[in-house]
Write an enzyme that holds these catalytic residues in place. Structure first.
Site, mmCIF file in Angstrom:
data_model
loop_
_atom_site.group_PDB
_atom_site.id
_atom_site.type_symbol
_atom_site.label_atom_id
_atom_site.label_comp_id
_atom_site.label_asym_id
_atom_site.label_seq_id
_atom_site.Cartn_x
_atom_site.Cartn_y
_atom_site.Cartn_z
ATOM 1 N N GLU A 52 -2.335 6.486 -8.514
ATOM 2 C CA GLU A 52 -3.213 7.399 -7.767
ATOM 3 C C GLU A 52 -3.302 8.741 -8.467
ATOM 4 O O GLU A 52 -2.281 9.292 -8.885
ATOM 5 C CB GLU A 52 -2.648 7.640 -6.371
ATOM 6 C CG GLU A 52 -2.715 6.422 -5.492
ATOM 7 C CD GLU A 52 -2.832 6.795 -4.009
ATOM 8 O OE1 GLU A 52 -2.559 5.933 -3.193
ATOM 9 O OE2 GLU A 52 -3.192 7.948 -3.692
ATOM 10 N N ASP A 78 0.832 -1.204 0.000
ATOM 11 C CA ASP A 78 0.000 0.000 0.000
ATOM 12 C C ASP A 78 0.876 1.268 0.000
ATOM 13 O O ASP A 78 1.998 1.242 0.523
ATOM 14 C CB ASP A 78 -0.878 -0.050 1.270
ATOM 15 C CG ASP A 78 -2.152 0.743 1.115
ATOM 16 O OD1 ASP A 78 -2.468 1.158 -0.005
ATOM 17 O OD2 ASP A 78 -2.842 0.947 2.146
ATOM 18 N N HIS A 79 0.375 2.338 -0.556
ATOM 19 C CA HIS A 79 1.021 3.658 -0.548
ATOM 20 C C HIS A 79 2.550 3.620 -0.558
ATOM 21 O O HIS A 79 3.196 3.882 0.465
ATOM 22 C CB HIS A 79 0.503 4.479 0.629
ATOM 23 C CG HIS A 79 -0.959 4.749 0.488
ATOM 24 N ND1 HIS A 79 -1.465 5.577 -0.490
ATOM 25 C CD2 HIS A 79 -2.022 4.263 1.163
ATOM 26 C CE1 HIS A 79 -2.779 5.601 -0.405
ATOM 27 N NE2 HIS A 79 -3.154 4.807 0.584
ATOM 28 N N GLY A 94 -8.349 8.621 6.952
ATOM 29 C CA GLY A 94 -8.607 8.998 8.334
ATOM 30 C C GLY A 94 -10.087 9.261 8.571
ATOM 31 O O GLY A 94 -10.899 9.240 7.633
ATOM 32 N N HIS A 143 -9.925 4.407 -1.781
ATOM 33 C CA HIS A 143 -9.103 4.556 -0.568
ATOM 34 C C HIS A 143 -9.882 5.356 0.459
ATOM 35 O O HIS A 143 -10.922 5.955 0.149
ATOM 36 C CB HIS A 143 -7.802 5.291 -0.904
ATOM 37 C CG HIS A 143 -6.791 4.397 -1.531
ATOM 38 N ND1 HIS A 143 -5.697 3.938 -0.850
ATOM 39 C CD2 HIS A 143 -6.737 3.852 -2.766
ATOM 40 C CE1 HIS A 143 -4.996 3.150 -1.641
ATOM 41 N NE2 HIS A 143 -5.606 3.081 -2.816
ATOM 42 N N GLY A 144 -9.340 5.384 1.689
ATOM 43 C CA GLY A 144 -9.946 6.223 2.716
ATOM 44 C C GLY A 144 -11.366 5.817 3.041
ATOM 45 O O GLY A 144 -12.232 6.666 3.242
ATOM 46 N N GLY A 145 -11.620 4.515 3.092
ATOM 47 C CA GLY A 145 -12.989 4.039 3.291
ATOM 48 C C GLY A 145 -13.583 4.367 4.662
ATOM 49 O O GLY A 145 -14.790 4.624 4.770
ATOM 50 N N ASP A 188 2.349 5.595 -5.115
ATOM 51 C CA ASP A 188 1.617 6.774 -4.644
ATOM 52 C C ASP A 188 2.442 8.027 -4.939
ATOM 53 O O ASP A 188 3.305 8.424 -4.159
ATOM 54 C CB ASP A 188 1.355 6.640 -3.143
ATOM 55 C CG ASP A 188 0.577 7.817 -2.583
ATOM 56 O OD1 ASP A 188 0.386 8.812 -3.319
ATOM 57 O OD2 ASP A 188 0.175 7.751 -1.413
HETATM 58 O O1 G3H Z 1 -4.759 2.735 2.053
HETATM 59 C C1 G3H Z 1 -5.399 2.771 3.123
HETATM 60 C C2 G3H Z 1 -6.720 3.275 3.122
HETATM 61 O O2 G3H Z 1 -7.007 4.083 2.078
HETATM 62 C C3 G3H Z 1 -7.391 3.451 4.415
HETATM 63 O O3 G3H Z 1 -8.093 4.666 4.601
HETATM 64 O O4 G3H Z 1 -7.780 4.910 7.029
HETATM 65 O O5 G3H Z 1 -9.518 6.207 5.838
HETATM 66 O O6 G3H Z 1 -9.785 3.760 6.129
HETATM 67 P P1 G3H Z 1 -8.830 4.898 5.996
HETATM 68 ZN ZN ZN Z 2 -5.088 4.628 1.019
#
Ligand code: G3H
Ligand code: ZN
Length: 305
Positions: free
Chosen positions: A154, A100-101, A203, A232-234, A122
């Site tokens: 991304e 990831d990232h 976050g 991402h960022g779920g 990323d």
């Molecule tokens: O790559 C990790 C995620 O995009 C997690 O995002 O911390 O908002 O769930 P999140």
């Molecule tokens: Zn992410």
């Protein structure tokens, strides 16, 4: 040509783990896309969190992706992460590993060489041309490695930390990813998956306010690029938005902060429950159980179960 067909035709050497896995990650993502569901991607940084994801995937009889960012790889170990996933595959589980990232080509190479199924380059903070140049380099390395490693690019700023925030980061994109620019990005880099900004943010907000995901924009980007979308960022999204973006073309959804929060709360409960306990696996157990429960909820929601 799929990896299976290439192996049968003698055109590629299978990865050591190949026969342990029922499907490749590419097949799993394509399958999800066809069914308009999403595969859950869950970040971990230790073996308790790993086991929670594994047990949740087993209970749901669904594939899942384990994600380790650069920091998480440093905490757990690159080869340790691969070993955990391979051990789960040996049990017959469709579990996959994503770098990831990842911000540098050196770290991309390290993950691919170690046996990861997919990598994310990323470079979304860089100007468009530089983002494309770095992403192209990652794709070239993956294509030459002799395995079918997926590369995700991304486009769009959605913040960087999986943490509890007082306010959204100042540098996140107010304008979501442009479908035409995304199409150019996909065409000129050759990526397999694309991660856009569509109302998502890394976050969660301390206030508990939820983010609104733009499913229409997801659909437009899916159509313009012809690629599966990765959300991402779920964490901090309403359940109905997850379902809507999966229907619109998000075949993979990332969750981290919610799991981190649940893990910490569980461990705090464990410490309270066993104030004199020094065996980590005893006071950590409530944290692991909390993560497992949450991952199971997300797998079912994303998978329409
Ligand atoms: O790559 C990790 C995620 O995009 C997690 O995002 O911390 O908002 O769930 P999140
Ligand atoms: Zn992410």
């Amino acid at each position: 040509m799929t990896l299976k067909q290439k192996i049968r035709a003698g055109r590629t050497v299978p990865p050591a783990c190949y026969y342990l896995c029922m499907q490749t990650l590419r097949e799993v993502i394509e399958d999800a896309r066809g069914k308009r569901i999403a595969i859950g991607h869950f970040n971990i940084s230790d073996s308790y969190q790993f086991r929670a994801v594994k047990e949740a995937a087993k209970a749901c009889a669904m594939p899942a992706i384990v994600g380790v960012s650069e920091g998480e790889r440093e905490a757990l170990g690159v080869h340790e992460a691969v070993a955990l996933v391979m051990a789960a595959r040996a049990e017959g589980l469709n579990l996959f590993l994503n770098a990831d990232h990842t911000h540098t080509i050196d770290k991309i190479k390290e993950a691919i060489d170690a046996g990861f199924d997919s990598v994310i380059i990323d470079a979304s903070h860089l100007p468009f041309d530089q983002n494309m140049a770095l992403t192209r380099e990652a794709v070239a390395y993956a294509r030459a490695c002799g395995r079918d490693v997926l590369v995700e690019g991304e486009l769009g700023m959605i913040g960087s930390g999986s943490e509890v925030l007082d306010a959204p980061p100042a540098d996140i994109d107010k304008d979501f990813t442009d479908p035409q620019q995304a199409a150019q990005f996909a065409r000129e880099t050759g990526i397999d998956l694309i991660a856009p900004a569509v109302g998502n943010m890394h976050g969660v907000l301390r206030s508990g306010a939820q983010q609104k995901l733009d499913a229409k924009r997801v659909e437009e980007i899916a159509q313009s690029t012809g690629l599966p979308i990765v959300l991402h960022g779920g964490s901090g999204s309403p359940d109905e938005d997850f379902v809507a973006v999966a229907k619109a073309g998000a075949a993979e959804i990332h969750i981290s902060t919610d799991l981190r929060v649940a893990y910490r709360k569980g461990i705090e409960q464990g410490l309270q429950q066993f104030p004199d306990e020094v065996a980590p696996y005893k006071y950590i157990a409530p944290g692991e159980q909390a993560v497992e429960k949450l991952v199971e909820k997300f797998i079912k929601l994303f998978g329409g179960i």
